[in-house]
Design a protein around this motif. Structure first.
Motif, PDB file in Angstrom:
ATOM      1  N   LYS A 379       2.812   5.892  -6.004  1.00  0.00           N
ATOM      2  CA  LYS A 379       3.407   5.920  -4.666  1.00  0.00           C
ATOM      3  C   LYS A 379       3.711   7.352  -4.229  1.00  0.00           C
ATOM      4  CE  LYS A 379       6.492   2.512  -3.781  1.00  0.00           C
ATOM      5  NZ  LYS A 379       5.953   1.369  -3.013  1.00  0.00           N
ATOM      6  N   TYR A 382       0.465   9.224  -3.385  1.00  0.00           N
ATOM      7  CA  TYR A 382      -0.082   8.820  -2.086  1.00  0.00           C
ATOM      8  C   TYR A 382       0.725   9.428  -0.945  1.00  0.00           C
ATOM      9  CZ  TYR A 382      -2.517   5.928   1.311  1.00  0.00           C
ATOM     10  OH  TYR A 382      -3.294   5.507   2.358  1.00  0.00           O
ATOM     11  N   GLY A 387      -1.525  10.080   3.065  1.00  0.00           N
ATOM     12  CA  GLY A 387      -1.855   8.693   3.377  1.00  0.00           C
ATOM     13  C   GLY A 387      -3.119   8.487   4.171  1.00  0.00           C
ATOM     14  N   ASP A 523      -0.566  -3.762  -6.811  1.00  0.00           N
ATOM     15  CA  ASP A 523       0.571  -4.038  -5.930  1.00  0.00           C
ATOM     16  C   ASP A 523       1.817  -3.321  -6.441  1.00  0.00           C
ATOM     17  OD1 ASP A 523       0.344  -6.096  -8.119  1.00  0.00           O
ATOM     18  OD2 ASP A 523       2.333  -6.610  -7.383  1.00  0.00           O
ATOM     19  N   GLU A 533       4.116  -1.844  -1.110  1.00  0.00           N
ATOM     20  CA  GLU A 533       2.761  -1.562  -0.629  1.00  0.00           C
ATOM     21  C   GLU A 533       1.783  -1.848  -1.751  1.00  0.00           C
ATOM     22  OE1 GLU A 533       2.771   2.620   0.407  1.00  0.00           O
ATOM     23  OE2 GLU A 533       4.141   3.045  -1.245  1.00  0.00           O
ATOM     24  N   THR A 534       0.517  -1.957  -1.367  1.00  0.00           N
ATOM     25  CA  THR A 534      -0.552  -2.179  -2.337  1.00  0.00           C
ATOM     26  C   THR A 534      -1.589  -1.086  -2.178  1.00  0.00           C
ATOM     27  OG1 THR A 534      -0.244  -4.574  -2.485  1.00  0.00           O
ATOM     28  CG2 THR A 534      -2.438  -3.736  -2.984  1.00  0.00           C
ATOM     29  N   PHE A 535      -2.098  -0.589  -3.316  1.00  0.00           N
ATOM     30  CA  PHE A 535      -3.093   0.475  -3.308  1.00  0.00           C
ATOM     31  C   PHE A 535      -4.438  -0.087  -3.740  1.00  0.00           C
ATOM     32  CE2 PHE A 535       1.015   2.470  -3.921  1.00  0.00           C
ATOM     33  CZ  PHE A 535       0.993   3.433  -2.915  1.00  0.00           C
ATOM     34  N   TRP A 546      -9.747   5.727  -1.552  1.00  0.00           N
ATOM     35  CA  TRP A 546      -8.395   5.303  -1.947  1.00  0.00           C
ATOM     36  C   TRP A 546      -7.613   5.027  -0.676  1.00  0.00           C
ATOM     37  CZ3 TRP A 546      -3.946   8.991  -3.744  1.00  0.00           C
ATOM     38  CH2 TRP A 546      -2.859   8.234  -4.175  1.00  0.00           C
ATOM     39  N   HIS A 548      -4.299   2.304   1.207  1.00  0.00           N
ATOM     40  CA  HIS A 548      -3.101   1.519   0.936  1.00  0.00           C
ATOM     41  C   HIS A 548      -2.953   0.437   1.980  1.00  0.00           C
ATOM     42  CE1 HIS A 548       0.018   2.185   3.925  1.00  0.00           C
ATOM     43  NE2 HIS A 548       0.960   1.888   3.064  1.00  0.00           N
ATOM     44  N   SER A 549      -2.266  -0.619   1.602  1.00  0.00           N
ATOM     45  CA  SER A 549      -1.981  -1.746   2.500  1.00  0.00           C
ATOM     46  C   SER A 549      -0.480  -1.936   2.578  1.00  0.00           C
ATOM     47  CB  SER A 549      -2.635  -3.030   1.966  1.00  0.00           C
ATOM     48  OG  SER A 549      -2.087  -4.174   2.612  1.00  0.00           O
ATOM     49  N   HIS A 550      -0.013  -2.371   3.736  1.00  0.00           N
ATOM     50  CA  HIS A 550       1.421  -2.613   3.908  1.00  0.00           C
ATOM     51  C   HIS A 550       1.886  -3.864   3.172  1.00  0.00           C
ATOM     52  CE1 HIS A 550      -0.405  -5.275   6.892  1.00  0.00           C
ATOM     53  NE2 HIS A 550       0.711  -5.964   6.875  1.00  0.00           N
TER      54      HIS A 550
END
Length: 991
Positions: A379, A382, A387, A523, A533-535, A546, A548-550
């Protein structure tokens, strides 16, 4: 006796209860007084002088001298000077073993204290064997010295807890607590350790009264300013901090720091441990500047006393990273996060060489225990990168490797062990490696039993059985030692193959074909100030992205639960299940009418697809997807994700699902338990010899006689009922539940049902025989078998489908001759982990139970442990049974223990299911897979499943097959492991 500390600072260097009570025969009166008062630095020179006197008086090889230097070592350990303590402990043990009877209490004392020193240094494997020996000596001395046994039990429990083996630790501590009273100095230590076990289990309410009692008793015994009282103050304060009660925690921790500074000095490592606990409080109260000052002081103390690979350094640098994280200081969070995780990695790699070392119980490794540290580092990396979704830069590639450390699944380790056996060209060496791995597994199973036995009073044990088991453990140790000598000579790189280390992006790209894309999904939870968040990393032959998702852990759990309500009838089984499912879906009524589809929410499925793949559609276009999922996503097949926004979220008819843009329409998909599994399957096994025969199938076990539904195995092919006949008859049978009129599910054989009358052989046989028969599974096995030459296949049905048949063929080596191994039967798998624990049961496949069992294990259940002992060489194992892909709980360890065991037994690919499958659909899917491979031998397993699934979906255009359009019908099966084509064709009917 060892104490444990919040935040996994298990290693406390004070001497509280760690050994037998001090004796004036071993220390002069003044040294003893200093020791009792916690003035260890004052006691040390006196103890050294006394040891010199004893050496001159009694000799340097006398037990008296051993006792004297043991006390010097005790003081060095209390002062945190481990390098000075270790040679003295070792020497004391050598002297006593040479001079005293093997059962002498002094030897138990020496073993226990050397083990404690090793534990304090994180050398758990070396500590365990010493603790076990110390406990065995103390046990045999009972009832003369129950106190010594209690101390040894608590020591061993502390070691188990440090390795995450909490279920083994708790009963040992419970027994130890019953053997002491508040009058014993050791009482407070033992109940403190029990409290710490509950804290590690997050049972804070159970831990609090025990912590308070330990503090009350020790303060009464030793006085308010003793350094051991500081331990209990700090532990209770740490618990309050973890519970969000920071105002109550602060004064306790500050008092603990004051006592430690006075008694041990301001630069003692225990002072640093206390300071870090106070930092946790200050972070929660956002007192960042005060926290930073304490953190810098603590870090300086730790680095100057115990170095950068000790567990205390790991925890201290992690807390510094969390402080920076809370401030949004991403460079600082990354720097300290790297220091913490690098120390964990170095410790794991240093301990990875098992050769020459006695096996230990099955522990949760440090990476698994520290998964939050790896996730927080990702985290921070990122956040530091800004981001952007771009070609992965240096930070993204670093994060990709860090993410792999956060996985460390049992299935991944099974694949690596399988690969290690094939890395040398078969033969005797491969057999030796397999033999070693099997011996270690047996040792660990017996060790768990030994731990459970140790938690019982002597009167409750079977002494003969204990002796026999201990003898077998010693025999295993000896055999492993002999194997290790051989491996050192013939396979010097063995250790590097059995440690599943992360793969760099470049190595992954080397292993991929141009038509493949690997997708790693990790996750994370909310860690202030960053949300959950999920990477996602997507790697192809030429590119790496690479993003990320909320959607983080909690949101993914909710989404998966919503989607599974539309897939699995078990989600609606009870009134409580119905209520929960209706709330998740925001519905008012339950779809209990067979004419209506289960409410699979297409809108939610599209939301999940967009979050995971929407940003990389162009990159994955036309690719076969190799997905490495984490957490809740391990409980969902990816093929049912929806690529385009649907017209309606919940179609009211089966036909409403026909035109959905499912992910499987454009992509063949396989799943891996870890990125390292790709190398285990491709690089390490590429040159292995393939099995010479094609197919062996087991199915149609002899179970309940379903009112004429049971097949006649002796019937000719012409007179044998067809699959369609069986299904038609089933609709009129009351014994099996009917779903949607014409279909019946493959009945779930629950563990609590099988074990309802106990675990004795007679009770188990009765319950297994009462399970519903599966006559259509015979058609499945026969139909698949038709795709292979008669001389290259073997079909075992009914009375031939037995555990004994499988085991005998494995032991003779015949089972390893088949490239496809197929089971069509019941499975006892997921959702029953509590029952398994209570019954000491395992996941299992159901086979024909014997009329007359040979022993208590001959009951018709092929257990996961039985599977792990099989000798396979299979390209594909088909588990056509219910829930064989499922984790034991949502978000738990990916894959069932049964699937993991098949990987260990040397299967390169599995076909498994995520929920109870329809019997007729299981037949159609499995036979269609092999039909597709027969048409095109260059297909991989994932493509074969994709084509079979699409064929089934197209069949929904027929009016009587409209429900085939629903994902509950076509999507439960997934390919796990190698999804690409095998190196040589095995479908040989047309050759």
């Amino acid at each position: 006796m060892p104490f444990w500390h919040p935040n996994h600072w298990e290693m406390l260097m004070t001497s509280t209860g760690a050994a037998e009570p001090s004796s004036e025969n071993a220390l002069d009166r003044r040294a003893a007084q200093h020791y009792a008062a916690g003035r260890y630095a004052d006691a040390l020179p006196l103890a050294q002088q006394y040891a010199e006197l004893v050496s001159r008086r009694d000799g340097a090889d006398s037990p008296q001298y051993a006792s004297a230097i043991w006390h010097v070592a005790l003081l060095y350990r209390a002062l945190g000077e481990f390098s000075e303590a270790e040679p003295l402990y070792v020497r004391a043990l050598e002297i006593d073993e040479a001079a005293l009877d093997p059962e002498h209490p002094a030897i138990s004392r020496d073993l226990s204290n050397l083990a404690l020193l090793y534990k304090n240094q994180g050398r758990y494997a070396e500590a365990e064997g010493l603790y076990q020996r110390a406990l065995a000596i103390a046990e045999r001395a009972q009832p003369h010295n129950a106190l010594s046994t209690a101390i040894r039990l608590a020591n061993l429990a502390a070691l188990f807890a440090a390795q995450g083996r909490l279920a083994e630790a708790e009963p040992l501590l419970r027994r130890a607590a019953k053997m002491v009273t508040p009058m014993n100095a050791e009482y407070s230590a033992i109940i403190n350790n029990l409290a710490e076990t509950y804290r590690l289990m997050r049972a804070y309410e159970a831990a609090e009264p025990l912590y308070k009692e330990a503090l009350r008793v020790r303060e009464f015994q030793a006085g308010p300013n003793h350094p051991e009282v500081a331990i209990y103050l700090d532990n209770l304060g740490g618990l309050y901090s973890l519970s969000g009660r920071d105002r109550e925690a602060e004064p306790l921790i500050k008092r603990s720091i004051s006592i430690s500074e006075t008694a041990l000095g301001p630069d003692h490592v225990l002072v640093a441990v206390r300071l870090v606990n106070l930092v946790r409080v200050y972070i929660a109260e956002r007192r960042f500047e005060e926290a930073k000052q304490l953190m810098e002081r603590a870090m300086a103390i730790v680095e100057s006393t115990v170095g950068r690979e000790n567990p205390i350094f790991v925890s201290t640098s992690d807390m510094f990273a969390r402080l920076c994280f809370a401030q949004g200081n991403w460079p600082g969070a990354v720097d300290h996060g790297r220091a913490s995780t690098n120390a964990i990695i170095h410790r794991m790699l240093r301990g990875g060489d098992e050769l020459g070392r006695s096996p230990t119980g099955k522990a949760v490794n440090e990476a698994e225990q520290s998964t939050l540290q790896f996730r927080c580092l990702i985290k921070a990396l990122y956040a530091l990168s800004g981001g952007d979704v771009v070609e992965t830069d240096k930070r993204g590639r670093e994060a990709f490797e860090v993410a792999q450390w956060a996985f460390n699944s049992e299935a991944a380790r099974s694949l690596v062990q399988m690969a290690a056996r094939g890395v040398k060209a078969g033969g005797a060496l491969s057999d030796i490696i397999r033999r070693r791995q099997d011996l270690v597994s047996e040792w660990q199973a017996r060790d768990r039993t030994r731990s459970a036995t140790a938690a019982k009073a002597p009167a409750e044990r079977d002494e003969r059985s204990d002796v026999k088991s201990n003898d077998r453990l010693a025999e295993i140790d000896s055999q492993i030692t002999g194997i290790d000598e051989r491996l050192r000579i013939d396979f010097p790189d063995y250790a590097s193959f059995i440690q599943p280390v992360p793969l760099p992006v470049e190595d992954v790209q080397e292993l991929l074909s141009p038509e493949e894309a690997l997708v790693l999904i990790l996750d994370t939870t909310e860690e202030a100030p960053l949300p959950e968040e999920t990477f996602i990393w997507v790697i192809t032959k030429q590119h790496c992205r690479w993003m990320h998702s909320h959607l983080g852990t909690l949101k993914l759990v909710e989404l998966v639960r919503v989607l599974r309500c539309g897939l699995d009838h078990q989600e609606w089984a009870t009134e409580a299940d119905k209520k929960r499912s209706l709330e998740l879906l925001d519905l008012n009524e339950c779809p209990d009418d067979g004419s209506r589809p289960l409410p699979f929410n297409l809108e939610k499925s599209h939301e999940l697809y967009s979050a995971l793949f929407g940003q990389v559609e162009g990159l994955i276009d036309g690719k076969r997807l190799i997905i490495v999922p984490s957490g809740p996503l391990s409980s969902l097949p990816f093929q049912l994700l929806v690529k385009k926004r649907p017209a309606t979220a919940l179609p009211s008819t089966f036909e409403g699902y026909r035109d959905t843009a499912w992910l499987i329409c454009d992509h063949a998909i396989s799943v891996l338990p870890a990125v390292s599994s790709l190398k285990a399957l491709r690089a390490h096994t590429a040159d292995e010899g393939r099995a010479p025969l094609d197919y062996i199938g087991y199915g149609d076990p002899i179970l309940a006689d379903d009112d004429g539904l049971h097949r006649c195995l002796e019937a000719s092919d012409e007179s044998r009922p067809t699959c369609a006949d069986n299904l038609a008859d089933a609709n009129s049978a009351d014994v099996l539940p009917v779903t949607r009129g014409r279909r019946r599910t493959r009945r779930i054989a629950k563990l609590d049902q099988v074990f309802a009358k106990g675990a004795t052989i007679d009770a188990l046989l009765a319950q297994i025989r009462s399970l519903p028969a599966l006559p259509d599974s015979a058609d499945e096995i026969r139909s698949v078998g038709e795709y292979f030459r008669p001389d290259a296949r073997l079909i075992r049905l009914g009375n031939d489908a037995t555990k004994a048949d499988i085991v005998d063929r494995s032991e003779s080596g015949e089972l390893s001759h088949y490239r496809v191994v197929h089971f069509a039967t019941h499975a006892l798998i997921s959702g029953e982990i509590e029952t398994m624990t209570l019954r000491q049961a395992e996941p299992a496949l159901v086979l024909t139970p014997p009329d007359v069992p040979k022993n208590q294990h001959d009951n018709g259940l092929l257990l996961a442990s039985d599977v792990a002992r099989l000798k396979l060489n299979a390209d594909w194992v088909v588990l056509s049974a219910c829930n064989t892909a499922s984790a034991d709980r949502l978000g738990g360890e990916p894959l069932s223990g049964l699937a993991q065991a098949f990987f260990y037994a040397r299967a390169r690919s599995l076909l498994v299911s995520h929920w109870p499958v329809y019997s007729d659909i299981a037949v159609q899917i499995t036979t269609a897979c092999f039909a597709e491979l027969d048409r095109d031998p260059d297909l991989g397993h994932a493509e074969a499943l994709q084509r079979a699934t699409l064929s089934l979906m197209r069949d929904s255009l027929r009016a009587d097959n409209a429900d085939n359009a629903h994902p509950a019908v076509w999507s439960p099966f997934i390919v796990v492991g190698e999804g690409g084509k095998v190196s040589s064709r095995y479908l040989s009917r047309r050759i």
